[in-house]
Design a protein around this motif. Sequence first.
Motif: not given
Length: 302
Positions: A275-277, A286-291
Amino acid sequence: MKIGFSLPQAGGVAWQAPRVAGYAREVERLGADSLWVIDRLLSPVDPAIGHNGGERFPDEFRAVLDPFVLLGVAAAATERVLIGSNVLNAPWYPPAVLGRALTTLDVLSGGRLVAGFGVGWSPEEFEAVNVPMAERGSRLDETLDVLDRLWTADPAEYRGEHWTLPATRAALKPVRRPPVYLAAFAPASMRRVARRADGWLPALVLPRAADVRTAVTEPWAVIRRMAAEAGRDPDGLDVVLRIYPTVRSGTVVDEVAGLIGRVEAESEVRHVLVDLMYLADDVDRMLDLAAGVLSRVRGPRG
């Protein structure tokens, strides 16, 4: 290990709603396995019960997008990833209305919906939907009954203490009956998972993540035992673990990846939701963190 991520739904990213479809497509392209929403109706000024044991609600809950709409956008924008709720507060919704929405999402996604439910915990939110909070457990049980009728019978009918479904033609069915997962921490809720659900939705919070054994492995063993006692096959149950990082730091990606490694080594969990909230006010972040998480856990994509 399957790895999923939250959709841009709460906090600063709520103002970037037009980017949800692009985010969902990119996270799928990066190799994620699932996309998820939460269900938050209010951010009370003076809450009777604070969030996660605190005295208030996080600032992120002051702006929250509708979970059903976001799942619809994600379903239309993607082809492979599961789309799920962790969690919808099922007692808030008339089951016929909830059933229509979930069936639509499953059909729209080609059978990729995971229906995750909870009973809710905020008195102000129950007051806002005019549902007695004391009835939340029994209302959830009846909701599960109604959904089962709508998804398996035609005509479908149900009459209970809280909800009634007059006999109705119910020709449109999900592509496949959506698996139902339940959040559960109290003994009664754990018994509901064991008796009625397809899976369990536990959670760990970073940086104060509890020991994996205490928070996940031991309760999961109890649920499996309860399932066997109820005449169900424990191996037929699944678990999706939600990981919430709550402190923004330069090491958060490594911390999340490290926790995922511990979870894989110390439990039977093979699907996590990150959960990146609390970590990003911007969809690009958010995309950087997911990657970053995917790269740390699985290595660079070839």
